[in-house]
Design a protein around this motif. Structure first.
Motif, PDB file in Angstrom:
ATOM      1  N   ARG A   2     -40.505  58.504 -10.931  1.00 40.15           N
ATOM      2  CA  ARG A   2     -39.838  56.934 -10.200  1.00 40.15           C
ATOM      3  C   ARG A   2     -40.854  56.607  -8.414  1.00 40.15           C
ATOM      4  O   ARG A   2     -41.511  55.918  -9.275  1.00 40.15           O
ATOM      5  CB  ARG A   2     -39.252  57.367  -9.478  1.00 40.15           C
ATOM      6  CG  ARG A   2     -37.837  56.677 -10.846  1.00 40.15           C
ATOM      7  CD  ARG A   2     -36.332  56.960  -9.265  1.00 40.15           C
ATOM      8  NE  ARG A   2     -36.182  56.038  -9.185  1.00 40.15           N
ATOM      9  CZ  ARG A   2     -35.489  54.760  -9.362  1.00 40.15           C
ATOM     10  NH1 ARG A   2     -35.205  54.692 -10.648  1.00 40.15           N
ATOM     11  NH2 ARG A   2     -35.070  53.508  -8.183  1.00 40.15           N
ATOM     12  N   ARG A   5     -44.099  55.506 -10.215  1.00 40.00           N
ATOM     13  CA  ARG A   5     -44.326  53.970 -10.885  1.00 40.00           C
ATOM     14  C   ARG A   5     -45.173  52.989 -10.354  1.00 40.00           C
ATOM     15  O   ARG A   5     -45.305  52.892  -9.799  1.00 40.00           O
ATOM     16  CB  ARG A   5     -43.346  53.452 -10.965  1.00 40.00           C
ATOM     17  CG  ARG A   5     -41.876  53.685 -12.158  1.00 40.00           C
ATOM     18  CD  ARG A   5     -40.641  53.280 -11.856  1.00 40.00           C
ATOM     19  NE  ARG A   5     -40.242  53.552 -13.292  1.00 40.00           N
ATOM     20  CZ  ARG A   5     -39.050  52.966 -13.859  1.00 40.00           C
ATOM     21  NH1 ARG A   5     -37.937  51.368 -12.463  1.00 40.00           N
ATOM     22  NH2 ARG A   5     -38.257  52.842 -14.604  1.00 40.00           N
ATOM     23  N   LEU A  47     -43.628  51.634 -16.920  1.00 42.95           N
ATOM     24  CA  LEU A  47     -42.715  51.081 -17.472  1.00 42.95           C
ATOM     25  C   LEU A  47     -41.211  52.350 -18.464  1.00 42.95           C
ATOM     26  O   LEU A  47     -40.328  52.233 -18.529  1.00 42.95           O
ATOM     27  CB  LEU A  47     -41.848  50.151 -17.148  1.00 42.95           C
ATOM     28  CG  LEU A  47     -42.750  48.804 -16.624  1.00 42.95           C
ATOM     29  CD1 LEU A  47     -41.746  47.195 -16.530  1.00 42.95           C
ATOM     30  CD2 LEU A  47     -41.700  49.186 -15.353  1.00 42.95           C
ATOM     31  N   GLY A  48     -42.849  52.888 -18.737  1.00 41.58           N
ATOM     32  CA  GLY A  48     -42.094  53.705 -19.448  1.00 41.58           C
ATOM     33  C   GLY A  48     -42.225  52.970 -21.169  1.00 41.58           C
ATOM     34  O   GLY A  48     -42.184  52.165 -21.863  1.00 41.58           O
ATOM     35  N   THR A  49     -41.661  54.057 -22.302  1.00 40.70           N
ATOM     36  CA  THR A  49     -41.649  54.390 -23.507  1.00 40.70           C
ATOM     37  C   THR A  49     -40.732  52.744 -24.011  1.00 40.70           C
ATOM     38  O   THR A  49     -40.859  52.254 -25.018  1.00 40.70           O
ATOM     39  CB  THR A  49     -41.061  54.643 -24.506  1.00 40.70           C
ATOM     40  OG1 THR A  49     -40.159  56.140 -23.489  1.00 40.70           O
ATOM     41  CG2 THR A  49     -42.104  56.389 -24.048  1.00 40.70           C
ATOM     42  N   VAL A  50     -39.664  52.237 -23.135  1.00 35.10           N
ATOM     43  CA  VAL A  50     -38.698  51.124 -23.723  1.00 35.10           C
ATOM     44  C   VAL A  50     -39.429  49.600 -24.421  1.00 35.10           C
ATOM     45  O   VAL A  50     -38.949  49.595 -24.338  1.00 35.10           O
ATOM     46  CB  VAL A  50     -37.895  50.987 -22.697  1.00 35.10           C
ATOM     47  CG1 VAL A  50     -37.007  50.381 -23.190  1.00 35.10           C
ATOM     48  CG2 VAL A  50     -36.469  52.350 -22.903  1.00 35.10           C
ATOM     49  N   ALA A 167     -35.020  46.141 -23.573  1.00 39.34           N
ATOM     50  CA  ALA A 167     -35.647  47.007 -22.619  1.00 39.34           C
ATOM     51  C   ALA A 167     -35.975  46.247 -21.707  1.00 39.34           C
ATOM     52  O   ALA A 167     -35.952  47.027 -21.237  1.00 39.34           O
ATOM     53  CB  ALA A 167     -36.983  45.748 -23.031  1.00 39.34           C
ATOM     54  N   ALA A 170     -35.424  49.127 -19.002  1.00 38.79           N
ATOM     55  CA  ALA A 170     -35.974  50.045 -18.169  1.00 38.79           C
ATOM     56  C   ALA A 170     -36.493  49.243 -17.057  1.00 38.79           C
ATOM     57  O   ALA A 170     -37.855  50.133 -16.197  1.00 38.79           O
ATOM     58  CB  ALA A 170     -37.440  50.304 -19.242  1.00 38.79           C
TER      59      ALA A 170
END
Ligand code: 1Q0
Length: 229
Positions: A2, A5, A47-50, A167, A170
């Motif tokens: 986190r 990010r 924010l990542g894969t989603v 999404a 996320a």
């Protein structure tokens, strides 16, 4: 983690890019415009894969416009200005002249591609404005979907709207969002001050985006291109 990010993301780079995208003649410099988006992509990627399918989509659109730009030789009439993809208006004029804009079918023109980014910028403008006016405890997901329903959902299929709904989980919460905007981890007692700075930065960014959005909107309207398939 986190804490990592949004580490590379700098909102002031978004602000600088969109501010310097507008010339004194109210032209939009395409390269600056795309650079503003490059920075937003960094935020998305953190924010990542989603969210991955969204950043892929944006990168695809940015890449397409840049490819067109690299591949476009200036015609004789355009020779003086050189690069036909220098500004939004020169791109529109060039693509219209070259017959690249298809008003009936989906095409790969810069005009229809940038129109997608333009609509997304509308979403961003509404979303960031709402974030700037929010208070502790407000849900970022809720603010995001209100803006999405207004600016983008009308152009998206039912299936895509469901995917966007998924999404949204996320999204960082409000505190983390401001941490990303401010760029550093703040001590508890400095939170108020940080948030005030963050809000100011957000406000200036919203203004810059709004200006770019309005000028772009005018150009699309003037060319009857607001509905390009
Ligand atoms: C914060 C992130 C949440 C983003 C939620 C917004 C919804 C985005 C939906 C994107 C769907 C992408 C899938 C593909 C869609 C295409 O079909 C569509 C049409 O293109 P085409 O070629 O099929 O006609 N494409 C689009 O509509 C383009 C949409 C791109 C949406 C990009 C929005 C992302 C914005 C990111 C910036 C977030 C930074 C916020 C924080 C900055 C300040 C701290």
């Amino acid at each position: 983690s986190r804490l990592c990010r949004g580490r590379d993301f700098q909102i002031h780079r978004v602000l600088t890019a969109f501010n310097s995208a507008v010339t004194g003649e109210r032209e939009i410099l395409l390269e600056r415009y795309l650079e503003g988006w490059d920075e937003l992509v960094k935020f998305l990627e953190s924010l990542g894969t989603v969210i991955g399918f969204i950043s892929q989509e944006v990168k695809g659109k940015l890449g397409l416009v840049r490819e067109l730009r690299r591949g476009a030789p200036a015609t004789e009439e355009e020779e003086e200005g050189g690069d036909p993809y220098r500004t939004l208006r020169s791109m529109m004029a060039h693509e219209l002249r070259a017959g690249l804009v298809d008003f009936r079918r989906q095409s790969l023109s810069g005009c229809r591609t940038l129109l997608r980014l333009h609509r997304a910028l509308h979403w961003l403008q509404l979303f960031l404005r709402a974030v700037g006016r929010s208070s502790a405890g407000d849900s970022m997901g809720a603010l995001c979907s209100v803006a999405y329903n207004q600016a983008l959902a009308p152009y998206h299929s039912w299936l895509l709207r469901q995917a966007v709904g998924v999404a949204l989980v996320a999204l960082p919460d409000r505190a983390e969002f401001f941490r990303i905007v401010c760029g550093v981890e703040e001590a508890e007692e400095e939170k108020g001050e940080r948030e005030r700075e963050g809000r100011q930065l957000l406000e200036r960014t919203v203004l810059a985006i709004t200006r770019v959005y309005n000028i772009t909107q005018e150009a699309y309207q003037a060319n009857g291109m607001l509905d390009l398939p």
